[in-house]
Scaffold this motif. Structure first.
Motif, PDB file in Angstrom:
ATOM      1  N   ASN A  94     -14.070 -54.820 -60.087  1.00 38.69           N
ATOM      2  CA  ASN A  94     -12.896 -55.670 -60.370  1.00 38.69           C
ATOM      3  C   ASN A  94     -12.423 -56.366 -59.104  1.00 38.69           C
ATOM      4  OD1 ASN A  94     -11.308 -53.821 -58.897  1.00 38.69           O
ATOM      5  ND2 ASN A  94     -10.885 -52.610 -60.730  1.00 38.69           N
ATOM      6  N   SER A  95     -11.310 -57.068 -59.222  1.00 37.94           N
ATOM      7  CA  SER A  95     -10.814 -57.914 -58.121  1.00 37.94           C
ATOM      8  C   SER A  95     -10.370 -57.114 -56.904  1.00 37.94           C
ATOM      9  CB  SER A  95      -9.644 -58.772 -58.616  1.00 37.94           C
ATOM     10  OG  SER A  95      -8.652 -57.920 -59.181  1.00 37.94           O
ATOM     11  N   SER A  96     -10.252 -55.769 -57.035  1.00 36.62           N
ATOM     12  CA  SER A  96      -9.779 -54.978 -55.885  1.00 36.62           C
ATOM     13  C   SER A  96     -10.902 -54.715 -54.862  1.00 36.62           C
ATOM     14  CB  SER A  96      -9.206 -53.636 -56.374  1.00 36.62           C
ATOM     15  OG  SER A  96     -10.255 -52.827 -56.886  1.00 36.62           O
ATOM     16  N   LEU A  97     -12.159 -55.046 -55.208  1.00 34.17           N
ATOM     17  CA  LEU A  97     -13.279 -54.761 -54.290  1.00 34.17           C
ATOM     18  C   LEU A  97     -13.537 -55.927 -53.328  1.00 34.17           C
ATOM     19  CD1 LEU A  97     -16.008 -53.246 -56.693  1.00 34.17           C
ATOM     20  CD2 LEU A  97     -14.101 -52.091 -55.599  1.00 34.17           C
ATOM     21  N   ASN A  98     -13.955 -55.599 -52.081  1.00 35.00           N
ATOM     22  CA  ASN A  98     -14.378 -56.660 -51.157  1.00 35.00           C
ATOM     23  C   ASN A  98     -15.883 -56.909 -51.333  1.00 35.00           C
ATOM     24  OD1 ASN A  98     -15.846 -54.708 -49.678  1.00 35.00           O
ATOM     25  ND2 ASN A  98     -14.038 -54.208 -48.437  1.00 35.00           N
ATOM     26  N   LYS A  99     -16.429 -57.840 -50.573  1.00 36.91           N
ATOM     27  CA  LYS A  99     -17.834 -58.248 -50.775  1.00 36.91           C
ATOM     28  C   LYS A  99     -18.817 -57.103 -50.566  1.00 36.91           C
ATOM     29  CE  LYS A  99     -17.872 -63.254 -50.160  1.00 36.91           C
ATOM     30  NZ  LYS A  99     -18.189 -64.368 -49.258  1.00 36.91           N
ATOM     31  N   SER A 100     -18.631 -56.324 -49.508  1.00 34.33           N
ATOM     32  CA  SER A 100     -19.613 -55.260 -49.227  1.00 34.33           C
ATOM     33  C   SER A 100     -19.533 -54.162 -50.290  1.00 34.33           C
ATOM     34  CB  SER A 100     -19.418 -54.682 -47.823  1.00 34.33           C
ATOM     35  OG  SER A 100     -18.290 -53.861 -47.783  1.00 34.33           O
ATOM     36  N   GLU A 101     -18.315 -53.881 -50.799  1.00 39.68           N
ATOM     37  CA  GLU A 101     -18.168 -52.878 -51.869  1.00 39.68           C
ATOM     38  C   GLU A 101     -18.857 -53.360 -53.140  1.00 39.68           C
ATOM     39  OE1 GLU A 101     -13.871 -50.799 -50.662  1.00 39.68           O
ATOM     40  OE2 GLU A 101     -13.906 -52.727 -51.704  1.00 39.68           O
ATOM     41  N   THR A 102     -18.721 -54.656 -53.435  1.00 35.79           N
ATOM     42  CA  THR A 102     -19.369 -55.231 -54.626  1.00 35.79           C
ATOM     43  C   THR A 102     -20.889 -55.119 -54.507  1.00 35.79           C
ATOM     44  OG1 THR A 102     -17.532 -56.784 -54.849  1.00 35.79           O
ATOM     45  CG2 THR A 102     -19.532 -57.313 -56.058  1.00 35.79           C
ATOM     46  N   LYS A 103     -21.389 -55.373 -53.296  1.00 33.70           N
ATOM     47  CA  LYS A 103     -22.844 -55.306 -53.063  1.00 33.70           C
ATOM     48  C   LYS A 103     -23.361 -53.872 -53.302  1.00 33.70           C
ATOM     49  CE  LYS A 103     -26.401 -56.633 -49.746  1.00 33.70           C
ATOM     50  NZ  LYS A 103     -26.729 -56.819 -48.338  1.00 33.70           N
ATOM     51  N   THR A 104     -22.598 -52.878 -52.834  1.00 29.90           N
ATOM     52  CA  THR A 104     -22.977 -51.471 -53.038  1.00 29.90           C
ATOM     53  C   THR A 104     -23.083 -51.155 -54.530  1.00 29.90           C
ATOM     54  OG1 THR A 104     -21.830 -50.849 -51.003  1.00 29.90           O
ATOM     55  CG2 THR A 104     -22.286 -49.063 -52.565  1.00 29.90           C
ATOM     56  N   VAL A 105     -22.107 -51.629 -55.292  1.00 31.69           N
ATOM     57  CA  VAL A 105     -22.097 -51.400 -56.744  1.00 31.69           C
ATOM     58  C   VAL A 105     -23.380 -51.957 -57.358  1.00 31.69           C
ATOM     59  CG1 VAL A 105     -20.941 -51.978 -58.927  1.00 31.69           C
ATOM     60  CG2 VAL A 105     -19.570 -51.378 -56.920  1.00 31.69           C
ATOM     61  N   MET A 106     -23.699 -53.223 -57.010  1.00 30.72           N
ATOM     62  CA  MET A 106     -24.865 -53.875 -57.613  1.00 30.72           C
ATOM     63  C   MET A 106     -26.185 -53.182 -57.208  1.00 30.72           C
ATOM     64  SD  MET A 106     -23.795 -57.875 -57.537  1.00 30.72           S
ATOM     65  CE  MET A 106     -22.702 -58.520 -58.797  1.00 30.72           C
ATOM     66  N   THR A 107     -26.248 -52.716 -55.973  1.00 30.74           N
ATOM     67  CA  THR A 107     -27.450 -52.010 -55.509  1.00 30.74           C
ATOM     68  C   THR A 107     -27.641 -50.708 -56.289  1.00 30.74           C
ATOM     69  OG1 THR A 107     -27.103 -52.944 -53.299  1.00 30.74           O
ATOM     70  CG2 THR A 107     -28.615 -51.067 -53.462  1.00 30.74           C
ATOM     71  N   ASP A 108     -26.551 -49.949 -56.456  1.00 32.18           N
ATOM     72  CA  ASP A 108     -26.630 -48.681 -57.207  1.00 32.18           C
ATOM     73  C   ASP A 108     -27.055 -48.905 -58.655  1.00 32.18           C
ATOM     74  OD1 ASP A 108     -25.973 -47.195 -55.027  1.00 32.18           O
ATOM     75  OD2 ASP A 108     -23.920 -46.735 -55.620  1.00 32.18           O
ATOM     76  N   ILE A 109     -26.582 -50.018 -59.250  1.00 29.38           N
ATOM     77  CA  ILE A 109     -26.965 -50.310 -60.638  1.00 29.38           C
ATOM     78  C   ILE A 109     -28.465 -50.634 -60.691  1.00 29.38           C
ATOM     79  CG2 ILE A 109     -26.673 -51.926 -62.582  1.00 29.38           C
ATOM     80  CD1 ILE A 109     -23.701 -52.221 -61.709  1.00 29.38           C
ATOM     81  N   LYS A 110     -28.902 -51.498 -59.775  1.00 30.64           N
ATOM     82  CA  LYS A 110     -30.334 -51.888 -59.738  1.00 30.64           C
ATOM     83  C   LYS A 110     -31.237 -50.682 -59.554  1.00 30.64           C
ATOM     84  CE  LYS A 110     -30.736 -56.715 -58.374  1.00 30.64           C
ATOM     85  NZ  LYS A 110     -30.751 -57.619 -57.241  1.00 30.64           N
ATOM     86  N   ASN A 111     -30.793 -49.730 -58.735  1.00 28.76           N
ATOM     87  CA  ASN A 111     -31.622 -48.554 -58.446  1.00 28.76           C
ATOM     88  C   ASN A 111     -31.518 -47.474 -59.532  1.00 28.76           C
ATOM     89  OD1 ASN A 111     -32.489 -49.745 -56.115  1.00 28.76           O
ATOM     90  ND2 ASN A 111     -30.933 -48.765 -54.813  1.00 28.76           N
ATOM     91  N   GLY A 112     -30.776 -47.776 -60.590  1.00 32.25           N
ATOM     92  CA  GLY A 112     -30.681 -46.831 -61.715  1.00 32.25           C
ATOM     93  C   GLY A 112     -29.795 -45.634 -61.442  1.00 32.25           C
ATOM     94  N   ILE A 113     -29.012 -45.690 -60.357  1.00 34.11           N
ATOM     95  CA  ILE A 113     -28.131 -44.558 -60.015  1.00 34.11           C
ATOM     96  C   ILE A 113     -26.882 -44.570 -60.915  1.00 34.11           C
ATOM     97  CG2 ILE A 113     -26.650 -43.590 -58.197  1.00 34.11           C
ATOM     98  CD1 ILE A 113     -28.715 -44.814 -56.172  1.00 34.11           C
ATOM     99  N   THR A 114     -26.347 -45.793 -61.142  1.00 40.48           N
ATOM    100  CA  THR A 114     -25.079 -45.930 -61.876  1.00 40.48           C
ATOM    101  C   THR A 114     -25.300 -45.861 -63.388  1.00 40.48           C
ATOM    102  OG1 THR A 114     -24.210 -47.278 -60.078  1.00 40.48           O
ATOM    103  CG2 THR A 114     -23.041 -47.395 -62.184  1.00 40.48           C
ATOM    104  N   LYS A 115     -24.574 -44.945 -64.022  1.00 43.06           N
ATOM    105  CA  LYS A 115     -24.663 -44.789 -65.474  1.00 43.06           C
ATOM    106  C   LYS A 115     -23.469 -45.433 -66.192  1.00 43.06           C
ATOM    107  CE  LYS A 115     -28.498 -42.570 -65.894  1.00 43.06           C
ATOM    108  NZ  LYS A 115     -29.566 -43.218 -66.682  1.00 43.06           N
ATOM    109  N   MET A 116     -22.356 -45.563 -65.457  1.00 40.87           N
ATOM    110  CA  MET A 116     -21.149 -46.134 -66.062  1.00 40.87           C
ATOM    111  C   MET A 116     -20.518 -47.134 -65.120  1.00 40.87           C
ATOM    112  SD  MET A 116     -19.273 -42.899 -67.805  1.00 40.87           S
ATOM    113  CE  MET A 116     -20.439 -41.651 -67.326  1.00 40.87           C
ATOM    114  N   LEU A 117     -20.277 -48.341 -65.625  1.00 48.36           N
ATOM    115  CA  LEU A 117     -19.613 -49.366 -64.822  1.00 48.36           C
ATOM    116  C   LEU A 117     -18.346 -49.796 -65.549  1.00 48.36           C
ATOM    117  CD1 LEU A 117     -19.768 -51.274 -62.335  1.00 48.36           C
ATOM    118  CD2 LEU A 117     -20.705 -52.990 -63.890  1.00 48.36           C
TER     119      LEU A 117
END
Length: 733
Positions: A94-117
């Motif tokens: 959401n809007s509370s994240l900065n750019k590097s935090e957003t990038k971490t989220v997307m990397t975890d999703i791509k790597n199949g680590i994240t189950k819930m977004l």
């Protein structure tokens, strides 16, 4: 998704440590894992979150969970991270994240680590996010708090209505929509908007049998609440107010009366809100005074009472907010304070809204009024609203509301019910509840005239009864399923098959005699016959003696009894037993001036009575007030001394004329003189003033309803209130 033949219970034990599912959770999860759309209606505390959390943990890909509140998302993400070794298992986007935090989220999703977004609906609309989601596997979409989708829901968010179009852009995946409050109309609207008309619907009972529902009129409200909290010392509770200002004021009042209370509203910064929330959860504070900003996703199982300082804007809000009590199945006391004037304020606020929004808002408010004023089982009324039938004699929690514990006198209304149904048919089933009431009492309105109904032989059939009696009949007919509200046309009434059967073969139709809240809370003293409805245990023997004393003193001073002390003040004396002049000033409607002038005989009588009857006086009844920072009283007295125009006085303090008059009434009823002759002389001549003055001198009551009955055709309410202020000021003070 993975096959559902896997033992779901073992996954439940593995991830959440539970041995068995609650209610329909097993079936819901199985359906979702089978790629079916699912619609879940489950009351607060029923375990909705698990219905999407467990399948997300079991499935390939990431589940996108749309949620309306950042605080709610954070709580859930923290909870899920607590059951996993890897924090990446759940993220917020959401809007509370900065750019590097957003990038971490997307990397975890791509790597199949994240189950819930967890995402806000606004985030989903961003093109770069949509493109990203297209490139990853989505297990399913979960729409939490799905009532936000519906214009008929209590927390409507326009951005929610575009969700289906966005989901279609991202790609095929099942949808699970979840809500704790939805009427049949809202449910239909949600399914239609999300394109899930064929979804499997799972609906738990909305009945919370452990909750006790009670509605009280707003009489001595602050004192009633302080008394209740002190009687329930050590128990956790939430008090809901409609405005931030009232939250702050009332928190202060509780604090000065020794109650460990904290405020919570959207005007506080995030850090303070979080701190106050934690204080409540950790029991460093026993009471939270809050706006509706508080409570979404608060998982405190042992809240023992929920008090509504003001009635909310819809029954969905009311149900959801009261549902925060007793989530552990233990005691949960739900008290709401009701004054029709509050509803009128909300209606004025709605008047500025677009037509469709206004109509919906008015419809939702009318249900709140109906619930507040009903004399039937409140549980039956509430469950009927959510499309669920309830046996008020033997159903779970049947005796758990004020109306069922203290039933009012029942009266036979078969003939009136029959005539009402016939009139609905004769007017072609095109009128709303209030219009039918106007037909019955013979009130000509623009709607009545547009259909030329004033010339029909049934027009005014029920004019010998008050409008609230007919409203009660109509509401009972709706609850008994003899009438139905056509929601699409904003509430026109239609006679059902059951209603037609009743017309053909009428049976007994009993209704309880309703309190007329509107009349009860009109400006001025409560009328004699209504006093018993105020929520308190009066000492009838003492009251009799106080009234005799008041009569004696009024004759001695040659003034009417109400000019000595109002009925409400005498009632309060029988609860507080003041035995000194200082204690008398704590009584409702008694200021220092009035106490000094008339009080000695009263406190002497009460002191003798207390001694003769061995009465233990309640020390919790005297509540300290927070100093009035606005200082209206001093300003009003100074302004009237300087003969300032009252409209200017009101404007200077940002008050409506009606609110200014209420402040002035409080001043004179407490024993302080106000000279407003200069203002009255501009609007009423000498004969007019004399006519009202003489009437008050001989009247038994100074209530507004008495004055309007006598003078309503000749004077408006404002003129009568001004004259009443003049009279009390000159005669009683």
């Amino acid at each position: 998704m993975e096959a559902t033949s896997k033992n779901l219970t073992s996954y439940l034990k593995k991830y959440f440590g539970f041995d068995q599912f609650k209610g329909q959770q097993h079936e819901i999860i199985t359906s979702l894992l089978n790629n079916e759309d699912v619609f879940v209606l489950m009351p607060t505390g029923g375990g909705k979150s698990l219905c999407y959390q467990l399948p997300a943990l079991m499935s390939d890909g990431v589940a996108i969970i749309v949620s309306p509140l950042i605080a709610l998302m954070k709580n859930q993400v923290d909870a899920i991270r607590g059951i996993s070794e890897n924090d990446g298992i759940a993220h917020v986007l959401n809007s509370s994240l900065n750019k590097s935090e957003t990038k971490t989220v997307m990397t975890d999703i791509k790597n199949g680590i994240t189950k819930m977004l967890y995402v806000a609906p606004e985030s989903l609309t961003k093109e770069e996010y949509i493109d990203f989601f297209k490139s990853v596997k989505i297990s399913f979409f979960a729409i939490d708090e799905a009532h936000c989708i519906s214009e008929w829901g209590h927390d409507f968010r326009p951005e929610y209505r575009n969700l289906k179009a966005i989901i279609n852009k991202i790609g095929e995946a099942p949808i699970i929509a979840l809500t704790a409050t939805a009427t049949p109309k809202v449910q239909e609207d949600i399914q239609k908007t999300l394109g899930m008309q064929t979804a499997k619907v799972f609906k738990d009972s909305f009945n919370r049998a452990n909750l006790f529902y009670e509605v009280r009129p707003k009489v001595n409200q602050d004192k009633e609440i302080v008394k209740f909290i002190k009687q329930n010392e050590g128990k956790s509770g939430v008090i809901y107010c409609l405005s931030r200002k009232k939250v702050e004021e009332f928190t202060q009042l509780l604090q000065v009366n020794g109650i460990n209370a904290i405020p919570y509203h959207a005007g506080l910064d995030a850090k303070t809100r979080s701190k106050h929330q934690d204080m409540f959860l950790m029991e460093d504070a026993s009471v939270v005074v809050a706006t509706i900003a508080f409570g979404m996703g608060i998982d405190k199982p042992d809240v023992r009472f929920v008090i509504h300082y003001d009635m909310p804007k819809s029954l969905e809000s009311y149900y959801q907010e009261t549902g925060r009590a007793g989530r552990d199945g233990g005691e949960g006391h739900c008290i709401s304070f009701y004054d029709y004037k509050d509803i009128e304020k909300l209606e004025k606020f709605l008047a500025s809204k677009p037509v469709a929004e206004r109509e919906v808002g008015m419809q939702l408010l009318s249900e709140v009024v109906a619930y507040s004023e009903t004399s039937m089982s409140r549980r039956k009324f509430l469950l009927h609203y959510f499309g669920e039938e309830f046996d008020e004699k033997d159903g779970p929690g049947a005796n758990m509301d004020d109306n069922m514990r203290n039933p009012k006198k029942m009266i036979e209304a078969k003939e009136d019910a029959l005539k009402t149904l016939e009139i609905v048919l004769k007017t072609s089933q095109k009128l709303k509840l209030n219009d039918i009431v106007n037909v019955l009492v013979g009130k000509e309105t623009s709607v009545i005239k547009s259909y030329n109904l004033q010339n029909e032989d049934f027009f005014g059939f029920g004019k010998d009864r008050e409008d609230y009696y007919w409203k009660s009949i109509l509401r009972q007919l709706i609850v008994h399923c003899y009438l139905e509200k056509e929601i699409e046309t904003y509430g026109t009434l239609i006679v059902t098959k059951e209603g037609k059967d009743f017309i053909a073969n009428p049976t007994s139709f009993k209704i309880a005699e309703d309190i007329d809240f509107k009349k009860l809370l009109t400006e001025g003293s409560l009328d004699k016959e209504e006093v018993s409805t105020a929520p308190a245990a009066y000492d009838d023997n003492l009251l009799k003696q106080l009234k005799e004393l008041r009569k004696k003193i009024s004759k001695k001073h040659n003034i009417p009894p109400f000019a000595v002390f109002q009925d409400t003040s005498l009632d309060d004396m029988t609860m507080q037993y003041p035995t000194t002049i200082k204690e008398l000033t704590n009584v409702f409607g008694v200021g220092e001036g009035k106490a000094q002038k008339f009080g000695k005989d009263f406190v002497d009588l009460i002191a003798r009575y207390v001694e003769d009857n061995d009465i233990i006086r309640p020390d919790d009844m005297v509540i300290k007030q927070v100093a009035d920072k606005s200082n209206h009283k001093v300003y009003i007295i100074q302004s009237t001394d300087r003969k300032l125009n009252l409209e200017d006085v009101a404007e200077a303090k940002n008050l409506s004329m009606s609110d200014l008059l209420s402040e002035m009434e409080a001043i004179v009823y407490q024993g302080t003189k106000l000279n407003i002759d200069y203002y009255i002389e501009d609007i009423l001549d000498e004969d007019q003033q004399e006519e009202i003055y003489d009437f008050l001198m001989d009247a038994e009551s100074d209530s507004m309803s008495t004055l309007l009955k006598e003078f309503g055709d000749d004077y408006d309410e404002e003129e009568l209130r001004l004259m009443r202020i003049k009279f009390i000021s000159e005669v009683a003070n």
